[in-house]
Design a protein around this motif. Structure first.
Motif, short mmCIF file in Angstrom:
data_model
loop_
_atom_site.label_atom_id
_atom_site.label_comp_id
_atom_site.label_asym_id
_atom_site.label_seq_id
_atom_site.Cartn_x
_atom_site.Cartn_y
_atom_site.Cartn_z
N LEU A 107 0.84 -1.21 0.00
CA LEU A 107 0.00 0.00 0.00
C LEU A 107 0.87 1.25 0.00
O LEU A 107 0.57 2.24 -0.66
N ARG A 108 1.97 1.20 0.75
CA ARG A 108 2.89 2.35 0.79
C ARG A 108 3.54 2.57 -0.58
O ARG A 108 3.70 3.71 -0.99
N THR A 157 2.42 1.98 -3.42
CA THR A 157 1.51 2.35 -4.52
C THR A 157 0.61 3.54 -4.18
O THR A 157 -0.28 3.87 -4.95
N SER A 158 0.84 4.18 -3.03
CA SER A 158 -0.02 5.31 -2.66
C SER A 158 0.17 6.46 -3.66
O SER A 158 1.26 6.60 -4.21
N PRO A 159 -0.77 7.32 -3.90
CA PRO A 159 -2.10 7.29 -3.30
C PRO A 159 -3.14 6.53 -4.16
O PRO A 159 -4.25 6.31 -3.71
N LEU A 160 -2.77 6.11 -5.36
CA LEU A 160 -3.78 5.52 -6.25
C LEU A 160 -3.96 4.02 -6.04
O LEU A 160 -4.99 3.46 -6.39
N HIS A 161 -2.92 3.39 -5.49
CA HIS A 161 -2.95 1.94 -5.25
C HIS A 161 -3.25 1.11 -6.49
O HIS A 161 -4.03 0.16 -6.46
N GLU A 214 1.78 6.98 5.28
CA GLU A 214 2.48 6.68 4.02
C GLU A 214 1.60 5.85 3.07
O GLU A 214 1.81 5.85 1.88
N GLU A 215 0.62 5.15 3.66
CA GLU A 215 -0.26 4.30 2.86
C GLU A 215 -1.25 5.13 2.06
O GLU A 215 -1.86 4.64 1.11
N GLU A 216 -1.44 6.39 2.47
CA GLU A 216 -2.48 7.20 1.86
C GLU A 216 -1.92 8.37 1.04
O GLU A 216 -2.53 8.81 0.08
N TYR A 217 -0.76 8.85 1.47
CA TYR A 217 -0.21 10.07 0.85
C TYR A 217 1.16 9.82 0.23
O TYR A 217 1.88 8.91 0.64
N ILE A 218 1.51 10.68 -0.71
CA ILE A 218 2.90 10.77 -1.15
C ILE A 218 3.51 11.89 -0.32
O ILE A 218 3.01 13.01 -0.33
N LYS A 229 -3.58 14.27 -2.39
CA LYS A 229 -2.87 13.26 -1.57
C LYS A 229 -1.35 13.41 -1.63
O LYS A 229 -0.62 12.42 -1.67
N THR A 253 8.48 5.79 -6.43
CA THR A 253 8.51 5.03 -7.67
C THR A 253 8.35 6.02 -8.83
O THR A 253 7.90 7.15 -8.63
N GLN A 264 4.92 7.32 -8.95
CA GLN A 264 4.63 8.36 -7.96
C GLN A 264 5.24 9.70 -8.38
O GLN A 264 4.62 10.75 -8.21
N TYR A 272 3.06 11.12 -10.94
CA TYR A 272 1.83 11.57 -10.30
C TYR A 272 2.03 12.97 -9.71
O TYR A 272 1.18 13.84 -9.84
#
Lengths: 86, 401
Positions: A48-49, A51-55, B20-24, B358, B378, B381, B384
């Motif tokens: 999840l980390r 691939t955030s925020p779009l996953h 970190e799971e929700e934001y860059i 985000k 990545t 990211q 993005y």
């Protein structure tokens, strides 16, 4: 966990004795499964980390997540059985 | 004193706003400290207080003597990885600098340091009762250091005090512009004058290859929570064998009544330093850190791509040396500043727009200039982030070439 058992077995203070009654062995197996589930959850969280925020996950990432879920399910099943036996 | 329950409840279920799971997260000081998978596991195992000290040897009760978990081995590997002879883990990079200053200098001595050094380098010198002599930089837009001026400053100190400075300090990559300095140049000057060089690698060691021996550093300081995928607080102090006696001198104090002595303890470390969760995350991340520095080239490619793209937006330019050699980046963003002048949220509009997409880590309220770090993102990211900036620029009528 296995490493702790080995250390305990190598400790001369415990030679010739059984430091763990059966109920303790069951509870330790339970703890081992707890560790396993946490490890699998961390694996999922790492994806999840990454691939955030779009996953948007690649096929490999999806496979890793599904694999972690399956392993967790197995461990949870084991835990339920161990807990019932305790 | 009793604390009311409703106040205590504030400490229950602590959550971070910017998971970190929700934001860059582009926060310049946070990218290199994100834990590895292994470190996140280890923190659960060794999070309890002194848990790393279960097998502390009673006769040599010192952190660096513990072999299980393999702290002793880790210290050796850490030194080898940095091209140094000895390593210690301390609480922070600034602590490592303070220890070096304190053990190398005498009150009133000088340290020659770069004018882009972090404030903590100055404070460390101050606490060690040393004075500083700054090496100038060329100012805007590059803020490039004049590294040859280290020799001039040493001469200045000699003229003023009749002796050499206690140490030279060079910030390998500065916190303001992310400029990478050629440490070899200062390493040679240090060797020529016989003055120890402290290379502050807070932003470099742990994310990119650093070899102290190759560049002529006598001491390397670094930050575990900034660049080694470790929890805070963790600092690294690595040194050449020749400085062991000075920097790792043993305690000599003796109790006047009890006659107690502490000859095993290293004075500068005040005995044991970092144990528990911070140390164990540093250790657990180490294998990945060793691997990831080999991928530094790609990290530089990513930041160069983003800078090139962002500079296509009207009124946006990168500050500091070009091309980028490090992922910490300073952008001057007059275009966004102009928008902020008429926006009802003023300088906060950019933060709001990014957060809605985000993306966090750009300091709230800043639009004239800001810093970011792309380390570890990545490609997807990074793209993005680029798209988000383009979208915001387009929304406010800024031209994109």
């Amino acid at each position: 966990m296995a490493e702790r058992f080995r250390r305990r077995a190598a400790d001369p203070l415990h030679w010739g004795s059984n430091p763990y009654p059966s109920f303790m062995v069951i509870l330790m197996a339970l703890a081992q499964e707890v560790d396993e589930v946490i490890n699998q959850m961390i694996k999922i969280d790492q994806q999840l980390r990454a691939t955030s925020p779009l996953h948007r996950m690649s096929e490999e990432q999806k496979r890793m997540v599904l694999d972690a879920i399956s392993k967790s399910e197995e461990s949870l099943k084991e835990m339920r059985e161990e807990a019932c036996r305790a | 004193m009793k604390i009311p329950q409703d106040r205590l409840n504030r400490y229950i279920g602590l959550k971070r706003d910017f998971a970190e799971e929700e934001y860059i997260n582009l926060q310049p000081i946070q990218r290199g400290g994100i834990l590895t998978e292994e470190a996140r596991r280890a923190i659960l195992e060794f999070g309890d207080g002194y848990s790393t000290c279960d097998w502390c040897p009673p006769k040599t009760a010192r952190l660096d003597m513990i072999t299980d978990p393999p702290i002793q081995q880790f210290y050796q590997d850490l030194a080898e990885f940095l091209g140094m002879d000895i390593a210690r883990v301390v609480t922070r990079c600034r602590e490592a600098k303070f220890i070096a200053f304190r053990m190398l200098g005498r009150p009133g001595d000088y340290v020659v340091l770069d004018s882009t050094a972090h404030y903590s380098s100055y404070l460390a010198a101050d606490l060690a009762e040393l004075k500083v002599k700054e090496v100038p930089n060329g100012g805007a837009p590059e803020f490039r250091l004049n590294l040859d001026a280290y020799a001039e400053k040493i001469e200045e100190v000699k003229r003023e005090t009749g002796k050499l400075p206690a140490a030279l300090l060079l910030t390998h990559v500065d916190y303001l512009y992310g400029n990478l300095n050629e440490a070899k140049v200062v390493g040679k000057i240090a060797k020529d004058y016989g003055v120890p060089l402290i290379l502050n690698c807070a932003y470099t060691a742990g994310v990119m290859p650093v070899d102290g021996r190759e560049v002529g550093a006598d001491i390397i300081t670094s930050s575990g929570h900034k660049s080694w995928a470790a929890s805070a607080p963790t600092g690294i102090l690595a040194l050449e064998k020749s400085l062991e006696e000075k920097l790792l001198a043993r305690a000599k104090i003796e109790g006047d009544l009890t006659k107690r002595k502490f000859g095993q303890k290293e004075l500068g470390m005040l005995g044991c330093t970092v144990m528990g969760a911070p140390l164990i995350t540093l250790m657990a991340s180490f294998p990945e850190v060793v691997r990831r520095v080999e991928r530094w080239g790609e990290e530089v490619e990513k930041v160069r791509y983003l800078v090139t793209e962002l500079e296509k937006i009207e009124g946006i330019t990168q500050r500091g040396m070009k091309p980028k050699m490090h992922t910490l980046t300073h952008m001057e963003t007059d275009g966004f500043y102009k928008v902020s002048e008429t926006h009802k949220r003023k300088g906060y509009f950019l933060y709001d727009e990014l957060r809605a997409r985000k993306i966090v880590g750009i300091q709230p309220g800043l639009t004239k200039h800001f810093k970011f770090n792309t380390y570890g993102l990545t490609w997807e990211q990074v793209k993005y982030v680029k798209d988000a900036f383009f979208e915001i620029a387009g929304k406010y009528g800024m031209k994109i070439s």
